[in-house]
Design a protein around this motif. Sequence first.
Motif, PDB file in Angstrom:
ATOM      1  N   ALA A 153      26.447  51.645 -38.353  1.00 59.71           N
ATOM      2  CA  ALA A 153      27.565  50.857 -38.877  1.00 59.71           C
ATOM      3  C   ALA A 153      27.389  49.379 -38.587  1.00 59.71           C
ATOM      4  O   ALA A 153      27.788  48.527 -39.382  1.00 59.71           O
ATOM      5  N   TYR A 154      26.763  49.054 -37.443  1.00 55.35           N
ATOM      6  CA  TYR A 154      26.532  47.646 -37.104  1.00 55.35           C
ATOM      7  C   TYR A 154      25.185  47.534 -36.417  1.00 55.35           C
ATOM      8  O   TYR A 154      24.890  48.292 -35.489  1.00 55.35           O
ATOM      9  N   SER A 155      24.371  46.600 -36.880  1.00 52.82           N
ATOM     10  CA  SER A 155      23.034  46.473 -36.298  1.00 52.82           C
ATOM     11  C   SER A 155      22.667  45.029 -35.991  1.00 52.82           C
ATOM     12  O   SER A 155      21.505  44.705 -35.801  1.00 52.82           O
ATOM     13  N   GLY A 156      23.662  44.145 -35.944  1.00 52.42           N
ATOM     14  CA  GLY A 156      23.380  42.745 -35.693  1.00 52.42           C
ATOM     15  C   GLY A 156      23.024  42.480 -34.239  1.00 52.42           C
ATOM     16  O   GLY A 156      23.358  43.253 -33.342  1.00 52.42           O
ATOM     17  N   THR A 157      22.342  41.365 -34.000  1.00 51.62           N
ATOM     18  CA  THR A 157      21.999  40.972 -32.631  1.00 51.62           C
ATOM     19  C   THR A 157      23.083  40.099 -32.012  1.00 51.62           C
ATOM     20  O   THR A 157      23.093  39.882 -30.815  1.00 51.62           O
ATOM     21  N   GLN A 158      23.986  39.587 -32.841  1.00 47.60           N
ATOM     22  CA  GLN A 158      25.135  38.830 -32.371  1.00 47.60           C
ATOM     23  C   GLN A 158      26.379  39.701 -32.535  1.00 47.60           C
ATOM     24  O   GLN A 158      26.453  40.525 -33.443  1.00 47.60           O
ATOM     25  N   PRO A 159      27.373  39.518 -31.672  1.00 42.09           N
ATOM     26  CA  PRO A 159      28.573  40.354 -31.779  1.00 42.09           C
ATOM     27  C   PRO A 159      29.337  40.084 -33.068  1.00 42.09           C
ATOM     28  O   PRO A 159      29.282  38.975 -33.592  1.00 42.09           O
ATOM     29  N   PRO A 160      30.033  41.082 -33.591  1.00 41.36           N
ATOM     30  CA  PRO A 160      30.897  40.849 -34.752  1.00 41.36           C
ATOM     31  C   PRO A 160      31.882  39.722 -34.460  1.00 41.36           C
ATOM     32  O   PRO A 160      32.262  39.489 -33.302  1.00 41.36           O
ATOM     33  N   TYR A 161      32.299  39.042 -35.520  1.00 37.35           N
ATOM     34  CA  TYR A 161      33.099  37.825 -35.367  1.00 37.35           C
ATOM     35  C   TYR A 161      34.376  38.050 -34.567  1.00 37.35           C
ATOM     36  O   TYR A 161      34.797  37.173 -33.809  1.00 37.35           O
ATOM     37  N   HIS A 162      35.015  39.220 -34.707  1.00 34.35           N
ATOM     38  CA  HIS A 162      36.322  39.430 -34.079  1.00 34.35           C
ATOM     39  C   HIS A 162      36.228  39.680 -32.576  1.00 34.35           C
ATOM     40  O   HIS A 162      37.236  39.583 -31.876  1.00 34.35           O
ATOM     41  N   LEU A 163      35.054  39.993 -32.067  1.00 33.94           N
ATOM     42  CA  LEU A 163      34.933  40.220 -30.627  1.00 33.94           C
ATOM     43  C   LEU A 163      35.138  38.906 -29.874  1.00 33.94           C
ATOM     44  O   LEU A 163      34.643  37.861 -30.269  1.00 33.94           O
ATOM     45  N   GLY A 164      35.895  38.997 -28.774  1.00 33.82           N
ATOM     46  CA  GLY A 164      36.169  37.823 -27.975  1.00 33.82           C
ATOM     47  C   GLY A 164      37.234  36.909 -28.552  1.00 33.82           C
ATOM     48  O   GLY A 164      37.457  35.811 -28.042  1.00 33.82           O
ATOM     49  N   LYS A 165      37.940  37.369 -29.619  1.00 32.92           N
ATOM     50  CA  LYS A 165      38.936  36.514 -30.257  1.00 32.92           C
ATOM     51  C   LYS A 165      40.374  36.937 -29.953  1.00 32.92           C
ATOM     52  O   LYS A 165      41.315  36.279 -30.391  1.00 32.92           O
ATOM     53  N   CYS A 166      40.562  38.048 -29.255  1.00 28.14           N
ATOM     54  CA  CYS A 166      41.929  38.453 -28.899  1.00 28.14           C
ATOM     55  C   CYS A 166      41.875  39.310 -27.640  1.00 28.14           C
ATOM     56  O   CYS A 166      40.800  39.733 -27.197  1.00 28.14           O
ATOM     57  N   ILE A 167      43.039  39.602 -27.084  1.00 29.39           N
ATOM     58  CA  ILE A 167      43.117  40.289 -25.795  1.00 29.39           C
ATOM     59  C   ILE A 167      42.505  41.690 -25.852  1.00 29.39           C
ATOM     60  O   ILE A 167      41.866  42.145 -24.900  1.00 29.39           O
ATOM     61  N   ALA A 168      42.688  42.382 -26.985  1.00 27.07           N
ATOM     62  CA  ALA A 168      42.142  43.736 -27.091  1.00 27.07           C
ATOM     63  C   ALA A 168      40.616  43.729 -27.197  1.00 27.07           C
ATOM     64  O   ALA A 168      39.948  44.623 -26.676  1.00 27.07           O
ATOM     65  N   TRP A 169      40.058  42.701 -27.886  1.00 28.16           N
ATOM     66  CA  TRP A 169      38.616  42.647 -28.104  1.00 28.16           C
ATOM     67  C   TRP A 169      37.910  41.764 -27.068  1.00 28.16           C
ATOM     68  O   TRP A 169      36.886  41.159 -27.349  1.00 28.16           O
ATOM     69  N   ASP A 170      38.463  41.695 -25.859  1.00 28.12           N
ATOM     70  CA  ASP A 170      37.827  40.981 -24.751  1.00 28.12           C
ATOM     71  C   ASP A 170      36.468  41.613 -24.465  1.00 28.12           C
ATOM     72  O   ASP A 170      36.344  42.843 -24.358  1.00 28.12           O
ATOM     73  N   PHE A 171      35.416  40.784 -24.368  1.00 30.21           N
ATOM     74  CA  PHE A 171      34.076  41.309 -24.076  1.00 30.21           C
ATOM     75  C   PHE A 171      34.043  42.121 -22.787  1.00 30.21           C
ATOM     76  O   PHE A 171      33.202  43.008 -22.641  1.00 30.21           O
ATOM     77  N   ASN A 172      34.956  41.831 -21.874  1.00 31.54           N
ATOM     78  CA  ASN A 172      35.002  42.550 -20.603  1.00 31.54           C
ATOM     79  C   ASN A 172      36.052  43.654 -20.584  1.00 31.54           C
ATOM     80  O   ASN A 172      36.348  44.200 -19.519  1.00 31.54           O
ATOM     81  N   GLY A 173      36.608  43.967 -21.743  1.00 34.42           N
ATOM     82  CA  GLY A 173      37.677  44.948 -21.807  1.00 34.42           C
ATOM     83  C   GLY A 173      37.210  46.325 -22.253  1.00 34.42           C
ATOM     84  O   GLY A 173      36.071  46.511 -22.696  1.00 34.42           O
ATOM     85  N   PRO A 174      38.102  47.320 -22.175  1.00 35.35           N
ATOM     86  CA  PRO A 174      37.738  48.693 -22.495  1.00 35.35           C
ATOM     87  C   PRO A 174      37.481  48.954 -23.977  1.00 35.35           C
ATOM     88  O   PRO A 174      36.721  49.857 -24.320  1.00 35.35           O
TER      89      PRO A 174
END
Length: 200
Positions: A153-174
């Motif tokens: 579904a995703y094979s990029g070397t950079q994270p999808p744009y929405h990651l790190g942009k809100c509290i739920a998609w925190d890179f350090n979150g569950p």
Amino acid sequence: MPLPAPQPRKHLHTRAVVYRGYHREDGLWDIEAELSDTKTYALERSQRGTMPPGTPIHGMSIRITVDDTMTIREIASAQDHTPFDECQAGNPPMQQMVGAKLGPGWRVAIDRALGNTRGCTHLRELLFNMATAAYQTIPSYQARLRREAGKPAYSGTQPPYHLGKCIAWDFNGPVVARHHPEFAGWQPLLRKVDAPPKSS
């Protein structure tokens, strides 16, 4: 959980905004937006006379056509209901958005092309969130098409744009740990302008 019960009040105004996303047969994507403003009471307007309750004061729509890179290839706007005839002058400047890219700098691009008296306030407001509607439409459907083709579904070397942009998609979150474990704890590379100054 719903909002707490309000105090006694009288309904006066409704702004309704709708966004829709489409995948075209030619492979491009259409994002459409509609906005309407109505009052619950009769309103007098110099160019429209008496407007009964529920008559649209503003009734506007935009369609942008974008490619897979989120770059606008075509744009169309319509203003079926406006308070003044002069409002129609806000449609031609919208063509300046062709070539703009939905993503970082999107609002700056809108303000540069259509800010202040260069464009229509309400068309600008619709444009602002068309980027969000595009991101809700395009990447998830692209991922679906890849899965249907038997690809990741995703094979990029950079994270999808929405990651790190809100509290739920925190890179350090569950949520990231569950859905994108390859980016759990991810840290962007610092650009030279972002890097802290060297101590002397």
